[in-house]
Design a protein around this motif. Structure first.
Motif, short mmCIF file in Angstrom:
data_model
loop_
_atom_site.label_atom_id
_atom_site.label_comp_id
_atom_site.label_asym_id
_atom_site.label_seq_id
_atom_site.Cartn_x
_atom_site.Cartn_y
_atom_site.Cartn_z
N PHE A 28 4.77 -1.13 -8.06
CA PHE A 28 5.05 0.24 -7.66
C PHE A 28 4.43 1.12 -8.73
O PHE A 28 5.02 1.42 -9.75
CB PHE A 28 6.56 0.46 -7.58
CG PHE A 28 6.95 1.79 -7.01
CD1 PHE A 28 6.74 2.05 -5.68
CD2 PHE A 28 7.53 2.74 -7.82
CE1 PHE A 28 7.10 3.28 -5.15
CE2 PHE A 28 7.87 3.97 -7.29
CZ PHE A 28 7.67 4.24 -5.96
N HIS A 29 3.20 1.50 -8.48
CA HIS A 29 2.44 2.21 -9.50
C HIS A 29 1.81 3.42 -8.85
O HIS A 29 0.95 3.29 -8.00
CB HIS A 29 1.37 1.29 -10.08
CG HIS A 29 0.60 1.89 -11.20
ND1 HIS A 29 1.08 1.89 -12.48
CD2 HIS A 29 -0.59 2.50 -11.23
CE1 HIS A 29 0.19 2.49 -13.26
NE2 HIS A 29 -0.82 2.87 -12.53
N ASP A 30 2.23 4.59 -9.21
CA ASP A 30 1.77 5.82 -8.57
C ASP A 30 1.95 5.74 -7.06
O ASP A 30 1.12 6.24 -6.29
CB ASP A 30 0.28 6.08 -8.88
CG ASP A 30 0.05 6.22 -10.38
OD1 ASP A 30 1.01 6.63 -11.06
OD2 ASP A 30 -1.06 5.94 -10.84
N GLY A 31 3.00 5.07 -6.65
CA GLY A 31 3.31 5.01 -5.24
C GLY A 31 2.44 4.07 -4.44
O GLY A 31 2.57 3.99 -3.24
N SER A 32 1.52 3.34 -5.10
CA SER A 32 0.66 2.47 -4.32
C SER A 32 0.42 1.16 -5.05
O SER A 32 0.17 1.14 -6.25
CB SER A 32 -0.69 3.15 -4.07
OG SER A 32 -1.63 2.18 -3.66
N PRO A 33 0.52 0.04 -4.36
CA PRO A 33 0.23 -1.23 -4.99
C PRO A 33 -1.26 -1.54 -5.03
O PRO A 33 -1.66 -2.55 -5.58
CB PRO A 33 0.96 -2.23 -4.10
CG PRO A 33 0.96 -1.62 -2.76
CD PRO A 33 0.97 -0.13 -2.98
N PHE A 34 -2.07 -0.67 -4.47
CA PHE A 34 -3.49 -1.00 -4.34
C PHE A 34 -4.27 -0.34 -5.46
O PHE A 34 -4.30 0.87 -5.59
CB PHE A 34 -4.02 -0.53 -2.99
CG PHE A 34 -3.16 -0.99 -1.85
CD1 PHE A 34 -3.01 -2.34 -1.58
CD2 PHE A 34 -2.48 -0.09 -1.07
CE1 PHE A 34 -2.22 -2.77 -0.54
CE2 PHE A 34 -1.67 -0.51 -0.04
CZ PHE A 34 -1.55 -1.86 0.23
N SER B 116 2.18 -8.58 7.37
CA SER B 116 3.32 -7.84 7.90
C SER B 116 3.48 -8.12 9.39
O SER B 116 4.59 -8.32 9.89
CB SER B 116 3.13 -6.34 7.68
OG SER B 116 3.02 -6.06 6.31
N VAL B 117 2.34 -8.16 10.10
CA VAL B 117 2.40 -8.42 11.55
C VAL B 117 2.89 -9.85 11.79
O VAL B 117 3.77 -10.10 12.62
CB VAL B 117 1.00 -8.21 12.18
CG1 VAL B 117 0.98 -8.74 13.60
CG2 VAL B 117 0.64 -6.74 12.15
N ARG C 176 7.83 -5.67 6.75
CA ARG C 176 6.85 -4.91 6.01
C ARG C 176 6.57 -5.58 4.68
O ARG C 176 7.50 -5.79 3.88
CB ARG C 176 7.36 -3.49 5.78
CG ARG C 176 6.26 -2.49 5.50
CD ARG C 176 6.87 -1.13 5.25
NE ARG C 176 6.55 -0.69 3.89
CZ ARG C 176 5.37 -0.19 3.54
NH1 ARG C 176 4.42 -0.05 4.44
NH2 ARG C 176 5.14 0.20 2.31
N ILE C 177 5.33 -5.95 4.46
CA ILE C 177 4.93 -6.54 3.18
C ILE C 177 3.88 -5.62 2.57
O ILE C 177 2.81 -5.45 3.12
CB ILE C 177 4.34 -7.95 3.37
CG1 ILE C 177 5.41 -8.87 3.92
CG2 ILE C 177 3.80 -8.48 2.05
CD1 ILE C 177 4.90 -10.20 4.37
N SER C 178 4.24 -4.99 1.44
CA SER C 178 3.30 -4.01 0.88
C SER C 178 2.45 -4.63 -0.23
O SER C 178 1.38 -4.13 -0.52
CB SER C 178 4.08 -2.80 0.35
OG SER C 178 4.99 -3.21 -0.64
N ASP C 179 2.92 -5.71 -0.85
CA ASP C 179 2.16 -6.29 -1.97
C ASP C 179 2.04 -7.80 -1.82
O ASP C 179 2.75 -8.57 -2.47
CB ASP C 179 2.84 -5.93 -3.29
CG ASP C 179 1.94 -6.22 -4.47
OD1 ASP C 179 0.83 -6.74 -4.26
OD2 ASP C 179 2.36 -5.93 -5.61
N PRO C 180 1.11 -8.25 -0.96
CA PRO C 180 1.02 -9.70 -0.66
C PRO C 180 0.45 -10.52 -1.79
O PRO C 180 0.56 -11.74 -1.78
CB PRO C 180 0.10 -9.74 0.56
CG PRO C 180 -0.75 -8.54 0.42
CD PRO C 180 0.12 -7.48 -0.22
#
Lengths: 261, 197
Positions: A121-127, A145-146, A151-155
């Protein structure tokens, strides 16, 4: 696992991370008291094993390099052999701060998910990184996620908490290279659940990401192919959640952790 | 055997394979069963209407070579995917194979760039003999890939077991929370295997 106090093990795979590992082990022991810190030295050629031992960790010093997946799997087998209920897995390069590990534990207490992922969780984005890399990770996140219907935000995060029946599954079957996305697809297929907890990552302390240039292309092709073929595999009923739960109920805690296949 | 006899024989083999592909429990492998089903269907179709073979013989030379190369490349891909699916082959080794078969498939589908390449290099289009040798080499090399995967797995299993035993042994000797163990002195960097790539 009816005990109120689960036995927790901290698992740190490390390949030539002697620098900074002592600090990491000490911090892990401080932020998660009453746990055993286990460092898997993945065929390191430097002082990793000795440094970790003198910092108070139990060390599995693998005689040859197995890749992250192979090293982590050794840790999972050790955890089962020693009767641990939960494993907290963090990288040896210090980008997963041990101080954040209690958040994973809280997440597990709240959800009782088989796998709790510490999502960066870095500046609101894992990317982060180049646009191509961001797009790749985003595509992975959407695909998983599908597939998992969660919901998987950081695979690609390796900051994990793994609990018991899933531990038995991973002890027998775990991908070798770049294992995280494949492992998520694998656990979904075998009927396990997962949850995500936002955590604050540290910027890498030393060294750079090992995934750059040609490695990044290989990473994309390899993980893409593996995830495609994963969709063609049937459920392995011997390693499904229900089968492993029944096995645990019948045999108490006598799993050997040896490769059964 | 008479031509009619061959037709009956091919139909019988095809029908048996079709039944196996559709209803047999061949280690519950879905893609293998599809492959068997396609082969069986082709056999049955050939048996029912042998005119297909005659029509194939009248096709231009180039078209036939392209057909064969296309079929070979698709087969290589199917075999690779199936081997990974059964955990007999690691993706690492399969990528090269799939890349190669994609290359061949591209050559079969679009001839323009191949023509230009052969003109530039001053070589004739691959003859069917070279293609046959090529297929055999593919098979041999594929087997090597599977063997390497298996050996790697054995090596990993041994390494894990050894590390677990070593730790157990040390803990029995000196207890789990000591700072130094005697093994440290004797475990410097000796003949460690370097990581792949």
């Amino acid at each position: 696992m009816s005990k109120s106090n689960p036995r927790i093990m901290v698992l740190i795979p490390a390949f030539n991370e002697a620098e900074g590992l002592a600090d990491l082990v000490a911090r892990a022991r401080k932020s998660l008291p009453d746990t055993r810190v286990v460092v898997i030295s993945d065929g390191s050629t430097d002082d990793t094993a000795r440094v970790a031992r003198s910092a108070g960790a139990v060390v599995l010093d693998l005689p040859c390099n197995l890749g992250v997946g192979g090293a982590v799997q050794a840790g999972f087998q050790y955890a089962i052999a020693e009767g641990f209920d939960l494993v907290v897995r963090m990288d040896g390069d210090g980008q997963h701060p041990p101080e954040e590990a209690p958040k994973l534990l809280e997440g597990w207490r709240a959800t009782r998910a088989d796998l709790v992922i510490g999502a960066r969780f870095h500046d609101g984005s894992p990317f982060q990184g180049t646009p191509v890399r961001q797009a790749g990770i985003r595509a992975l996140a959407v695909f998983l996620s599908v597939v998992c219907r969660t919901r998987i935000s950081d695979p690609t995060s390796g900051f994990w908490l793994v609990s018991r029946p899933l531990l038995d599954c991973f002890a027998r079957e775990y991908p070798v290279e770049y294992p995280e996305p494949e492992a998520i697809a694998l656990l979904r297929r075998q009927g396990f659940t997962l949850a995500e907890v936002p955590v604050q990552f540290h910027p890498r302390r030393h060294g750079r990401s090992s995934i750059n240039g040609w490695r990044a292309i290989y990473y994309g092709l390899k993980v893409g192919l593996a995830l495609f073929i994963e969709r063609l595999r049937p459920v392995d009923h011997r390693l499904s959640k229900t089968a492993l739960l029944m096995k645990m109920a019948h045999s108490g805690n006598t799993t050997t952790g040896a490769d059964a296949s | 055997m008479t031509p009619a006899g061959w037709r009956v024989f091919a139909a019988a083999v095809g029908a048996a394979a079709l039944g196996w592909g559709l209803f047999g429990k061949w280690r519950a492998a879905r893609t293998s069963r599809w492959a068997v089903g396609i082969i069986a269907g082709t056999l049955v179709a050939l048996a029912a209407h042998p005119g297909w073979a005659d029509r194939l013989a009248t096709l231009p030379h180039m078209i036939r070579i392209r057909l064969i190369m296309g079929i070979v490349s698709v087969l290589v891909m199917v075999v690779n995917v199936e081997a990974i699916r059964r955990s007999r082959l690691r993706e690492r080794y399969a990528l090269l194979w799939i890349g190669t078969s994609l290359f061949i498939l591209a050559g079969a589908l679009f001839t323009g760039w191949l023509d230009r390449l052969s003109a530039a290099l001053g070589m004739q289009y691959v003859s069917i003999i070279v293609a046959v040798i090529f297929v055999f080499l593919l098979l041999v090399a594929f087997q090597f890939s599977v063997e390497i995967s298996r050996l790697n797995e054995d090596r990993a299993r041994l390494a894990r077991r050894l590390a677990l035993l070593e730790t157990k042994w040390e803990m029995q000797k000196v207890g789990p929370s000591t700072e130094q163990t005697p093994a440290d002195a004797s475990a410097p960097t000796d003949s460690r295997v370097q990581p792949p790539s």
